[in-house]
Design a protein around this motif. Structure first.
Motif, PDB file in Angstrom:
ATOM      1  N   ALA A   1      48.072  48.976  36.111  1.00 35.65           N
ATOM      2  CA  ALA A   1      47.771  48.918  37.572  1.00 35.65           C
ATOM      3  C   ALA A   1      46.400  49.632  37.826  1.00 35.65           C
ATOM      4  CB  ALA A   1      48.903  49.038  38.609  1.00 35.65           C
ATOM      5  N   TYR A   2      46.366  50.855  37.636  1.00 32.17           N
ATOM      6  CA  TYR A   2      45.163  51.595  37.885  1.00 32.17           C
ATOM      7  C   TYR A   2      44.620  52.258  36.678  1.00 32.17           C
ATOM      8  CZ  TYR A   2      46.573  50.751  42.567  1.00 32.17           C
ATOM      9  OH  TYR A   2      47.169  49.753  43.854  1.00 32.17           O
TER      10      TYR A   2
ATOM     11  N   GLY B   1      49.021  53.150  46.472  1.00 34.60           N
ATOM     12  CA  GLY B   1      47.979  52.669  45.493  1.00 34.60           C
ATOM     13  C   GLY B   1      47.069  53.629  45.864  1.00 34.60           C
TER      14      GLY B   1
ATOM     15  N   LYS C   1      45.403  56.338  43.045  1.00 36.62           N
ATOM     16  CA  LYS C   1      44.073  56.401  42.638  1.00 36.62           C
ATOM     17  C   LYS C   1      43.308  57.932  42.964  1.00 36.62           C
ATOM     18  CE  LYS C   1      41.596  53.010  44.357  1.00 36.62           C
ATOM     19  NZ  LYS C   1      41.206  52.005  45.406  1.00 36.62           N
TER      20      LYS C   1
ATOM     21  N   HIS D   1      55.364  49.521  43.996  1.00 34.40           N
ATOM     22  CA  HIS D   1      53.820  49.043  44.496  1.00 34.40           C
ATOM     23  C   HIS D   1      53.119  48.538  43.257  1.00 34.40           C
ATOM     24  CE1 HIS D   1      50.134  49.060  45.970  1.00 34.40           C
ATOM     25  NE2 HIS D   1      49.474  49.840  45.143  1.00 34.40           N
ATOM     26  N   CYS D   2      53.111  49.257  41.838  1.00 39.08           N
ATOM     27  CA  CYS D   2      52.386  48.812  40.861  1.00 39.08           C
ATOM     28  C   CYS D   2      52.778  47.821  40.151  1.00 39.08           C
ATOM     29  CB  CYS D   2      52.521  50.208  39.931  1.00 39.08           C
ATOM     30  SG  CYS D   2      51.687  51.660  40.336  1.00 39.08           S
TER      31      CYS D   2
ATOM     32  N   ALA E   1      48.414  45.188  43.322  1.00 38.30           N
ATOM     33  CA  ALA E   1      48.093  46.673  42.413  1.00 38.30           C
ATOM     34  C   ALA E   1      47.688  46.372  41.458  1.00 38.30           C
ATOM     35  CB  ALA E   1      49.767  47.365  42.416  1.00 38.30           C
TER      36      ALA E   1
ATOM     37  N   ASP F   1      43.454  47.980  40.415  1.00 34.73           N
ATOM     38  CA  ASP F   1      42.133  48.426  41.028  1.00 34.73           C
ATOM     39  C   ASP F   1      41.590  49.549  39.882  1.00 34.73           C
ATOM     40  OD1 ASP F   1      40.054  48.751  42.537  1.00 34.73           O
ATOM     41  OD2 ASP F   1      41.289  49.375  44.350  1.00 34.73           O
TER      42      ASP F   1
END
Length: 842
Positions: free
Chosen positions: A616-617, A683, A687, A810-811, A816, A818
């Motif tokens: 996801a991130y 999220g 990050k 959330h991921c 999700a 970014d």
């Protein structure tokens, strides 16, 4: 219904329903098995006259699994003589249960009757889930959906119960899917055996006339995933030639067409997010070269994967920095020259294989017995700085279940070989004028010097065995001697009969760490197996000696490169930090009063954490665990900044000619870090923590070197004067049993007596340890019951695990995905600039 059942079973409990729907749709698109609607075979009969009859039956059995729930048998009669056909009368069975059917048969005693539209209890919950998915509000989670669907309707019938009823009442039973409904109903035809013999019983489904029409409506296309795979490979290969590695997409979705807005533009909100697990399946590319095959085999064994694609990202299939050391060690044993730095830079097998064996320097490490003075490393300086009253009792230990047929004399010889091969196990410590020195002692290979003993508990009851084992373990834990030795004890507890023996290994922390425990048990049992086969013990070559590492750290401590990091560590002191609230201010923070609280994720949630969340991130597991911890502590303390001591494995790639992948010792790095909670949104919080962790120079190893090894006393004093954290965090990695080894159930949680002296002073008020045991993440919170109230600490632990679950959920959500500045290291952008650039591109 089948695909829904599979995806609900595999989904994490907190996954929201829109994401579950997308996973089901993708599963259908990428399914590699042929799934056929029963009506297909009836349509086939109408298309091909040579098929004279079709018979279908539900699979028989009492087990509730895929075979029983959705599979069925089909018999096609090809150009066969037409036997007599039995066309039974049809009774509407939609509201009937087994008792009502029994009453009907007993009352009417028909020769043949079909009860149509019976609700199949095997699939009733799946059917209801599908109906709910089509209509339920999006805010519900998978867990809530399962709770709503847990009760099976009273009228639902297990076909196997009807088979039992038919036998009891003297009938032959034919059970087949219902012709009028695709909602999990079935038809049951009861026929007297004398009539059914030699005849074909027609169910409503096999009697109906079906026009073939669009044949693809009856089944999926298993070959479509091959086409998808080919497209993805071609596009990826093209992009890899044109873009830097970090810009090549990690997730891919092939669509029949792009969703459009009413204005004819691409509707970006309607684009589905990539599903990591399904995409890995769809994109599987087998190894093409011998190097790729070797690496793939190592990844599969170390990461516990059934298969691995050469394009799978190491950190997105469960890898972490500790596992990277194991990968490198195994690769070197297989003849591949690799470094952990190369694995971090080339995170797929395809890219790693291309650089294997290309290191510019290949150093010959000491292979003989290493003896003589060894400089103290930063973590050892920290240990002696604690001035513990029972410094000899600060251990790590493990208990292994082993075969009752293990031969003690061979095991003792193997222990001796381990002491000879791994030099840190022979360290000795002496205090001179308030300072400590360590030396590597030699090894005379004297059988009496091997710290191994056998304890026979076979004549005791189970209760007495447990008590005796604990007492002996407690005595052994306190028996180590820093100056005279040994620093290691190995005890084999024989329980008698077929019960597995218990092997206790205790090592003083000054000579061992978490990574070392990935090396020592394997070497010990490898040596034992070689002796059992009558072979001479041959262990893999040694890597850089702990003695040499200590020298290199001392030299590095005087370098300009390291001293340039000082500003980073000193600037952190400007942050205001709240102290932990305490319930009993007068409490004494000693080991005797330490209490452990354990909370855990499910196996499905752990799999998501290790294999789905990273994409996801572009995060690693520490980013996620620390985000959850910062969120928890910030809420508890009502602050935005928390001060935490982080522990790392400390085996950083500081020097190209140093290899620590098979070196035993205490390498841990320990350093304070201020982490800020910038948002309550999971999220945004993730990050931010990711970027703060990426800003730490050299993953924190420099702090201890500057504080303890620098010859500039002022520098060390400045760092020592910084605020000291009251909370520590350490992720210990993954500990899973290896069925190929002659031991099982390895555990760092089994009762092996206290690892530390009870009067020892604890360095922190709270210690939080995370580890994966048998594919399940456990979080262990250690607090002092004379300082904190138990219920408050239980609530804190529960808050932490719930915060972690929220981040996982959330991921897995649609939005999700970014980037953060560390994903583009040469671009020199901050988060706002990067967000603006991405928005402009979109």
């Amino acid at each position: 219904h089948f695909c829904t059942s599979v995806q609900i079973y595999q989904a994490t409990p907190l996954l929201e329903l829109p994401q579950l729907r997308q996973q089901i749709e993708r599963h259908i698109q990428t399914e590699t098995e042929l799934l056929v609607d029963p009506a297909f075979f009836v349509a086939l009969k109408d298309k091909y006259p040579e098929i004279t009859q079709v018979q279908m039956r539900l699979q028989r059995g009492s087990e509730l699994n895929e075979m029983m729930k959705y599979r069925y048998s089909v018999l096609l009669h090809i150009e066969a003589p037409v036997p007599s056909e039995i066309t039974p009368a049809v009774v509407n069975g939609t509201e009937m249960d087994v008792q009502a059917i029994a009453q009907y048969l007993q009352q009417h005693q028909p020769d043949a009757v079909c009860f149509s539209g019976l609700l199949n209890c095997r699939v009733a919950s799946d059917v209801r889930c599908v109906e709910r998915l089509a209509s339920t509000e999006a805010s519900l989670s998978v867990q809530q959906l399962q709770d709503m669907m847990s009760d099976v309707p009273a009228e639902a019938i297990d076909p196997e119960h009807l088979y039992q009823l038919s036998t009891e009442l003297g009938y032959h039973l034919e059970a087949c899917w219902c012709a009028e409904s695709h909602n999990g109903h079935f038809d049951a035809v009861f026929v007297r055996p004398e009539i059914a013999d030699g005849a074909i019983v027609l169910t409503p489904l096999t009697q109906q006339s079906v026009i073939g029409g669009n044949w693809h409506h009856y089944a999926n296309n298993p070959l479509s995933s091959q086409v998808t795979n080919q497209v993805i490979q071609e596009v990826r290969a093209d992009l890899e030639q044109r873009l830097p590695e970090y810009m090549v997409p990690s997730g891919w979705v092939v669509l029949p067409n792009l969703p459009l807005t009413p204005n004819g533009k691409v509707d970006r909100r309607a684009l589905p997010a990539p599903d990591t697990d399904l995409l890995r399946t769809g994109e599987f590319v087998a190894p093409q070269t011998s190097t790729e095959e070797t690496l793939a085999q190592i990844w599969q064994e170390v990461l516990g994967l059934q298969r691995v694609s050469i394009h799978d990202n190491f950190f997105r299939v469960g890898g972490d920095s500790i596992i990277s050391i194991q990968i490198v060690s195994r690769a070197q044993q297989a003849g591949l020259q690799l470094t952990t730095q190369q694995l971090f830079e080339h995170q797929t097998i395809a890219k790693l294989a291309a650089v294997a064996g290309t290191t510019t320097t290949k150093t010959q490490h000491q292979q003989g017995l290493v003896t003589g003075e060894v400089l103290l490393t930063p973590i050892q300086h920290w240990f002696f700085e604690q001035n513990l009253a029972q410094a000899h009792h600060f251990n790590q230990s493990m208990v292994f279940s082993v075969s009752p047929h293990l031969q003690p004399e061979l095991l003792k010889t193997a222990v001796g070989k381990i002491l000879e091969h791994h030099d840190a196990l022979r360290l000795r410590f002496h205090q001179h004028n308030n300072s400590w020195q360590q030396v590597n002692q030699g090894w005379a290979n004297n059988n009496d010097d091997i710290p191994f003993q056998v304890v026979d508990l076979s004549n005791l009851s189970e209760t007495e065995q447990a008590a005796s084992l604990k007492q002996t373990a407690t005595e052994q834990q306190a028996s180590l001697n820093l100056s005279d030795g040994p620093l290691m004890r190995v005890v084999l507890f024989q329980l008698g009969g077929v019960s597995q023996s218990q092997l206790l290994i205790i090592i003083h922390h000054l000579a061992v760490d978490g990574v070392s425990w990935r090396i020592l048990p394997n070497d010990l049992f490898s040596a034992y197996q070689q002796l059992e086969r009558g072979e001479e013990i041959q262990l893999p070559p040694k890597t850089t000696a702990f003695q040499d590492w200590a020298v290199r750290l001392a030299e590095y401590g005087q370098s300009q490169q390291l001293q340039s990091e000082l500003d980073y560590w000193l600037k952190q002191s400007g942050s205001t930090v709240a102290s932990l609230p305490v319930d009993y201010p007068e409490g004494d923070n000693i080991v005797e009063h330490a209490v452990h609280i354990s909370v855990s994720l499910s196996k499905a949630e752990t799999t998501a954490l290790l294999q789905e969340v990273p994409s996801a991130y572009n995060t690693q597991i520490n980013d996620v665990l620390l985000t959850a911890l910062v969120n928890t502590l910030a809420a508890w303390l009502d602050t935005s900044t928390v001060l935490i001591t982080l522990e790392g494995h400390g085996r950083e790639s500081l020097f190209e000619d140093v290899d620590l992948s098979r070196t035993v010792g205490w390498f841990t790095s320990m350093f304070p870090v201020h982490l800020q909670r910038v948002s309550e949104h999971p999220g945004e919080a993730l990050k931010a923590i990711k970027e703060q962790l990426r800003d730490i120079p050299q993953r924190g190893i420099g702090y201890g070197i500057l504080r303890y090894l620098s010859q500039d006393d002022q520098m060390g004093n400045q760092l020592a004067a910084l605020p000291q954290p009251e909370v520590s965090f350490n992720y210990l990695g993954q500990f899973n049993s290896n069925p190929s080894q002659p031991f099982s159930g390895q555990s760092i949680l089994k009762s092996a007596g206290p690892n530390q002296g009870l009067q020892g002073r604890r360095a922190h008020l709270l210690d939080i340890n995370g580890l994966v045991i048998e594919d399940q993440l456990q979080i262990i919170l250690i607090y002092n019951c004379h300082i904190h109230n138990h219920s408050n600490m239980v609530n804190l632990a529960e808050d932490y695990i719930n915060n972690l679950k929220s981040i996982i959920a959330h991921c897995q959500s649609l939005d999700a995905t970014d980037f953060t500045p560390s994903d583009f290291p040469i671009a020199d952008l901050n988060q706002e600039e990067l967000d603006a650039l991405i928005a402009a591109i979109n």
